[in-house]
Design an enzyme around this catalytic site. Structure first.
Site: not given
Ligand SMILES: *Cc1c(COP(=O)(O)O)cnc(C)c1O
Length: 406
Positions: A76, A185, A205, A330
């Site tokens: 993502g 999300q 993602s 994070c």
């Molecule tokens: C988890 C998340 C990401 C990052 O996605 P990854 O696949 O873990 O790199 C970006 N934006 C939102 C809103 C997320 O919840």
């Protein structure tokens, strides 16, 4: 769920989710049988190519897109970086160096914008106010002649609030500005149609919807000639080089299919659980729900408890078998409170006492009962040891929750 007879409640689905058995089953043949390189001419390779094609069709149809508008990526984060940085690079050629986003985007978007600022781009970070929602009128007023991109997330990963995406899409279309949304999300939780909602780019993602980690997708509307983010071979129609993560791609499509088919059923069931949880948790003295009470995905509930330190809360919850987080995965490990909670205008001391509980279609009634039973006692235990709580009780704090010593 139980391990060694101990109850286990996984309530951190906004950080990542368990891979569904059906998804795992769909993935295994990609490793065991169809392991050939999709770009090759023999049958174990062409079969891999066919599975990618069919996964692309699935993802496209679930978003209301055409299959040649879907590009698979490595995460993502990569999708967000591609959309934000490469749109900026493309638009700068015609002198457009202004980007509009919000204060509470995921770091994948926020830090990409900050990197662009260092290269001379100007970024407007829209307020999200106490309810955690961008105001479309304010967004429209921020659009300038040189605006290259609007990037606003669909649903926030820390507090679950849903943004007015269709309205924003219409505004961007009216002003001829490109619109990207980080829908990581929202996909599989809300009904999305990129054409009806005037979305030019959208990030997905897999691991947030019961798919594997390390695979994502970016929808890029036909006609948007985004430069490549990764140069290499001819994969992804020459736009994203690198031998395809066939298993990941198949897993993403399968997980997305299951999630999207279950949206109505899951929303109805989880809304009941989530409302009951919120009502019960808010009975705890000096607690609050973060973000709008109604405009939210039922998979997410974020609270703050005054006089409580978020990290201790998580450790006590873990001892009771509950996996939760205080904000975004994070930001844990850093002592700063989350930028999302601060963007709602919460004082630092309150933002520090945060708890995010995030659910999935695997969350049961019993899981919610268990959290409701265990959490109040833990909050009480932590508060008994807290000098801040003591000061709050005696009215010895200022408006920023600093303790006033006599
Ligand atoms: C988890 C998340 C990401 C990052 O996605 P990854 O696949 O873990 O790199 C970006 N934006 C939102 C809103 C997320 O919840």
């Amino acid at each position: 769920m139980t391990t060694n007879g101990k109850r286990l409640v996984y309530a951190d689905n906004a950080a990542t989710t368990a891979v569904l058995p059906e998804v795992l089953e769909a993935i295994l043949p990609c490793y065991k049988e169809n392991y050939g390189n999709p770009s090759s001419l023999y049958s174990i390779g062409t079969r891999a190519q066919e599975t990618i094609n069919s996964a692309r069709e699935t993802v496209a149809s679930l978003l209301g897109a055409q299959q040649n508008e879907i590009y698979f990526t490595g995460s993502g984060t990569e999708s967000d970086n591609w959309a934000v940085k490469c749109t900026a690079q493309m638009m700068a050629k015609s002198g457009k160096r202004h980007i509009i986003t919000s204060k509470f985007e995921h770091h994948a978007v926020l830090h990409a914008c900050m990197a662009l600022e260092k290269e001379g781009f100007e970024v407007t970070y829209l307020d999200v106010y106490e309810n955690g929602i961008v105001r479309p009128a304010e967004l429209e007023a921020a659009i300038r002649e040189d605006t290259a991109l609007v990037t606003i997330m669909y649903a926030n990963n820390e507090i679950g609030t849903i943004q007015p995406i269709s309205e924003i899409g219409a505004i961007c279309k009216k002003h001829g500005v490109l619109f990207h949304t980080d829908a990581i999300q929202a996909v599989g939780k809300l009904h999305i149609n990129v054409k009806e909602q005037n979305i030019d780019m959208l990030s997905v993602s897999a691991h947030k919807l019961h798919g594997p980690k390390g695979v994502g997708a970016l929808y890029i509307r036909n006609g948007v000639r985004l430069p490549n983010f990764i140069d290499g071979g001819a994969q992804e129609r020459n736009r994203r080089g690198g031998t395809e993560n066939v298993a990941g791609i198949v897993g993403l499509a399968k997980a997305m299919e299951i999630a999207c088919m279950g949206i109505d059923k899951n929303t109805e069931r989880l809304t009941k659980l989530h409302n009951r949880l919120i009502d019960e948790i808010l009975k705890i003295e000096r607690s609050r729900l973060n973000g709008d009470r109604d405009l939210r995905v039922p998979q997410n509930a974020s609270f703050c408890f005054e006089g409580v330190e978020g990290e201790s809360l998580l450790l006590y919850l873990d001892m009771e078998g509950i996996s939760a987080s205080s904000g975004s995965a994070c930001t844990s490990g850093s002592l700063d409170p989350s930028h999302v909670l601060l963007s709602l205008g919460l004082p630092h001391a309150v933002a520090h006492g945060s708890l995010r509980l995030s659910f999935s279609d695997e969350t049961t009634d019993e899981d919610i009962d268990y959290i409701i039973r265990v959490l109040p006692g833990i909050v009480e235990r932590i508060r008994k040891m807290s000098p801040l709580w003591d000061a709050i009780q005696r009215g010895k704090i200022d408006k920023d929750y600093n303790i006033i010593y006599d």
